[in-house]
Design an enzyme around this catalytic site. Structure first.
Site, PDB file in Angstrom:
ATOM      1  N   ARG A 121       1.936  -2.562   4.308  1.00  0.00           N
ATOM      2  CA  ARG A 121       3.337  -2.471   3.830  1.00  0.00           C
ATOM      3  C   ARG A 121       3.548  -1.432   2.736  1.00  0.00           C
ATOM      4  NH1 ARG A 121       3.352  -8.315   4.289  1.00  0.00           N
ATOM      5  NH2 ARG A 121       4.217  -8.794   6.320  1.00  0.00           N
ATOM      6  N   LYS A 143       9.856  12.825   2.932  1.00  0.00           N
ATOM      7  CA  LYS A 143      10.060  12.627   4.371  1.00  0.00           C
ATOM      8  C   LYS A 143       8.686  12.605   5.037  1.00  0.00           C
ATOM      9  CE  LYS A 143      14.561  14.679   5.296  1.00  0.00           C
ATOM     10  NZ  LYS A 143      15.255  15.721   6.053  1.00  0.00           N
ATOM     11  N   GLU A 185      11.031  29.906   4.082  1.00  0.00           N
ATOM     12  CA  GLU A 185      11.609  28.743   3.376  1.00  0.00           C
ATOM     13  C   GLU A 185      11.919  29.110   1.918  1.00  0.00           C
ATOM     14  OE1 GLU A 185      12.543  25.775   4.491  1.00  0.00           O
ATOM     15  OE2 GLU A 185      11.515  25.531   6.410  1.00  0.00           O
ATOM     16  N   LYS A 224      14.357  22.321  -4.735  1.00  0.00           N
ATOM     17  CA  LYS A 224      14.299  21.167  -3.819  1.00  0.00           C
ATOM     18  C   LYS A 224      14.304  19.858  -4.603  1.00  0.00           C
ATOM     19  CE  LYS A 224      12.408  18.961   0.197  1.00  0.00           C
ATOM     20  NZ  LYS A 224      11.696  19.028   1.443  1.00  0.00           N
ATOM     21  N   GLU A 234      19.655  12.305   2.395  1.00  0.00           N
ATOM     22  CA  GLU A 234      20.421  13.236   3.206  1.00  0.00           C
ATOM     23  C   GLU A 234      21.852  12.765   3.472  1.00  0.00           C
ATOM     24  OE1 GLU A 234      17.860  15.471   5.629  1.00  0.00           O
ATOM     25  OE2 GLU A 234      19.393  15.864   7.127  1.00  0.00           O
ATOM     26  N   ARG A 238      21.696  17.002   0.304  1.00  0.00           N
ATOM     27  CA  ARG A 238      20.393  17.326   0.908  1.00  0.00           C
ATOM     28  C   ARG A 238      20.549  18.107   2.212  1.00  0.00           C
ATOM     29  NH1 ARG A 238      14.851  13.620   0.741  1.00  0.00           N
ATOM     30  NH2 ARG A 238      13.566  15.114   1.830  1.00  0.00           N
ATOM     31  N   ASN A 242      19.051  22.172   4.991  1.00  0.00           N
ATOM     32  CA  ASN A 242      18.936  22.486   6.421  1.00  0.00           C
ATOM     33  C   ASN A 242      19.496  23.858   6.761  1.00  0.00           C
ATOM     34  OD1 ASN A 242      17.741  20.051   7.070  1.00  0.00           O
ATOM     35  ND2 ASN A 242      19.716  19.022   7.294  1.00  0.00           N
ATOM     36  N   HIS A 245      18.343  25.852   9.724  1.00  0.00           N
ATOM     37  CA  HIS A 245      17.525  24.955  10.532  1.00  0.00           C
ATOM     38  C   HIS A 245      18.176  24.518  11.845  1.00  0.00           C
ATOM     39  CE1 HIS A 245      14.963  24.918   7.073  1.00  0.00           C
ATOM     40  NE2 HIS A 245      14.117  24.064   7.618  1.00  0.00           N
ATOM     41  N   HIS A 249      15.682  25.152  14.557  1.00  0.00           N
ATOM     42  CA  HIS A 249      15.046  24.076  15.339  1.00  0.00           C
ATOM     43  C   HIS A 249      15.250  24.292  16.839  1.00  0.00           C
ATOM     44  CE1 HIS A 249      14.875  20.926  11.874  1.00  0.00           C
ATOM     45  NE2 HIS A 249      13.765  21.631  11.967  1.00  0.00           N
ATOM     46  N   HIS A 262       7.570  27.433  12.315  1.00  0.00           N
ATOM     47  CA  HIS A 262       8.783  26.822  11.781  1.00  0.00           C
ATOM     48  C   HIS A 262       9.549  27.779  10.841  1.00  0.00           C
ATOM     49  CE1 HIS A 262      11.438  23.749  10.188  1.00  0.00           C
ATOM     50  NE2 HIS A 262      11.108  24.161   8.969  1.00  0.00           N
TER      51      HIS A 262
END
Ligand SMILES: NC(=O)c1ccc[n+]([C@@H]2O[C@H](COP(=O)([O-])OP(=O)(O)OC[C@H]3O[C@@H](n4cnc5c(N)ncnc54)[C@H](O)[C@@H]3O)[C@@H](O)[C@H]2O)c1
Ligand SMILES: [Zn+2]
Length: 356
Positions: A121, A143, A185, A224, A234, A238, A242, A245, A249, A262
């Protein structure tokens, strides 16, 4: 040493950035060593490069430490690997007090973080990123996740590490293409929040041998960390992270993960998003020109011809599309961004033609 705080109440932690920092990790973690078992999760090559030295260092200082490796590439972010790591941890007699050190790029960080979020947990973990992308992006913000056959990162959790240790010297062994991907980035942070950082970063691209990694990493982490501190899940702010992105993506999915890196996909995605910002009357024509030229200073791999219409389904299925609304990130100036919900398919298609 540069110390950047991520302020999240009782989940707050700091990011420490310094050349050569890896050699002093045993001292930095001393307070947290309460006799528990420590597990390094990494990859074979990274263990050889840095992990075994780190284990020696920690052993000598009285830490009780073991390691587990995962394969390279996205296969490490799978249910199978996740199960295997958990089983191995049980075999190694890990318990609730066990602490994980995630030593690797985004792949290791994502799967190790997800293991930490769910083993018994939830147990403590630290990120020790070894790629530029992981240093400025994936190791910060909590994340974590793995891929399933239906898509990338579809299973995961937001679970913050207890700390992030960044040693830019680790980048010496990173292949140049991986460095270039991470630089995309870094440019993104300047584009959305800090114009002078954007233009300074782009100037430094002329000669990567003298690129000021320590400063650029610290500034990226600062941007960040500030955003994540204000919006952990997000909800709004946040989303600005992106930038580049949405189309990025789609390019990654179209060309196949592993074909286009990426950060490179994000760099192309930023050019497209900049073009859309110009078409919407947000970015001035000459600003867009400067923006595009600055990004193209990166030695990006060229894109094979593609049909932009065939990329639209990837954009619609993207996690950033919520209840059918695409929250597209646009630039209002270089250095400031906002989301825009009125980007049409036609605009997206034309923006993708711009990068062919
Ligand atoms: N969690 C997040 O917020 C977040 C954000 C962005 C990306 N990601 C994820 O990150 C992953 C990509 O991460 P990545 O670009 O770091 O790739 P990666 O982790 O696959 O690393 C790239 C390659 O470089 C090798 N490597 C790593 N460090 C090295 C070093 N110092 N010297 C030599 N070789 C080294 C790795 O073994 C690997 O083969 C994707 O799965 C993506 O989904 C997560
Ligand atoms: Zn990214």
């Amino acid at each position: 040493m540069k110390i950047i705080d991520v302020n999240l109440l009782n989940r707050s932690y700091s990011i420490q950035v310094e050349d050569g920092l890896l050699a002093s990790i045993s001292g930095l973690l001393k307070q947290s060593n309460i006799g528990q078992k420590w597990i390094i999760i990494s990859q074979h090559r990274l263990m050889e490069l840095f992990g075994f030295d780190l284990m020696d260092q920690l052993n000598q200082q009285g830490y009780y430490i073991d390691y587990i490796t995962v394969p390279t590439g996205e296969t490490a972010k799978s249910m199978i690997e996740f199960n295997r790591i958990i089983s191995q941890m049980i075999e190694l007699k890990c318990d609730r007090s066990t602490t994980i050190l995630a030593l690797g790029g985004g792949v290791v960080g994502d799967v190790a973080g997800f293991v930490a979020s769910s083993f018994m947990r939830g147990i403590d973990y630290y990120q020790i990123p070894t790629t530029l992308l992981a240093m400025v992006d994936s190791s910060i913000g909590g994340k974590t996740g793995i891929n399933i056959s239906e898509g990338k990162n579809l299973v995961g959790a937001i679970y913050q590490p207890k700390g992030v240790f960044i040693d830019p010297r680790i980048l010496d062994s990173l292949p140049r293409e991986e460095v270039v991907s991470g630089l995309g980035e870094i440019l993104k942070y300047g584009a959305i929040k800090d114009e002078s950082f954007f233009s300074a970063t782009s100037q430094h691209l002329e000669n990567l041998d003298t690129f000021p990694f320590e400063n650029a990493i610290a500034r990226s982490c600062e941007i960040k960390a500030k955003i994540v501190s204000q919006d952990e899940c997000e909800g709004g702010l946040r989303r600005l992270l992106n930038f580049g992105h949405t189309i990025g993506h789609a390019l990654e999915a179209h060309f196949g993960y592993g074909q286009l890196r990426h950060g490179d996909a994000v760099s192309y995605g930023m050019i497209s998003a900049g073009w859309i910002s110009k078409e919407l009357g947000l970015l001035k024509r000459n600003e867009y020109k400067t923006f595009k030229q600055s990004i193209l200073r990166l030695p990006l791999p060229s894109l094979n011809k593609f049909d932009p219409v065939s990329l639209l389904p990837f954009i619609k299925n993207d996690k950033k599309t919520v209840s059918g609304i695409l929250h597209f990130v646009t630039l209002t100036n270089i250095g400031s961004a906002s989301t825009n919900d009125n980007v049409t398919d036609n605009l997206l298609i034309s923006a993708m033609k711009e990068i062919q």
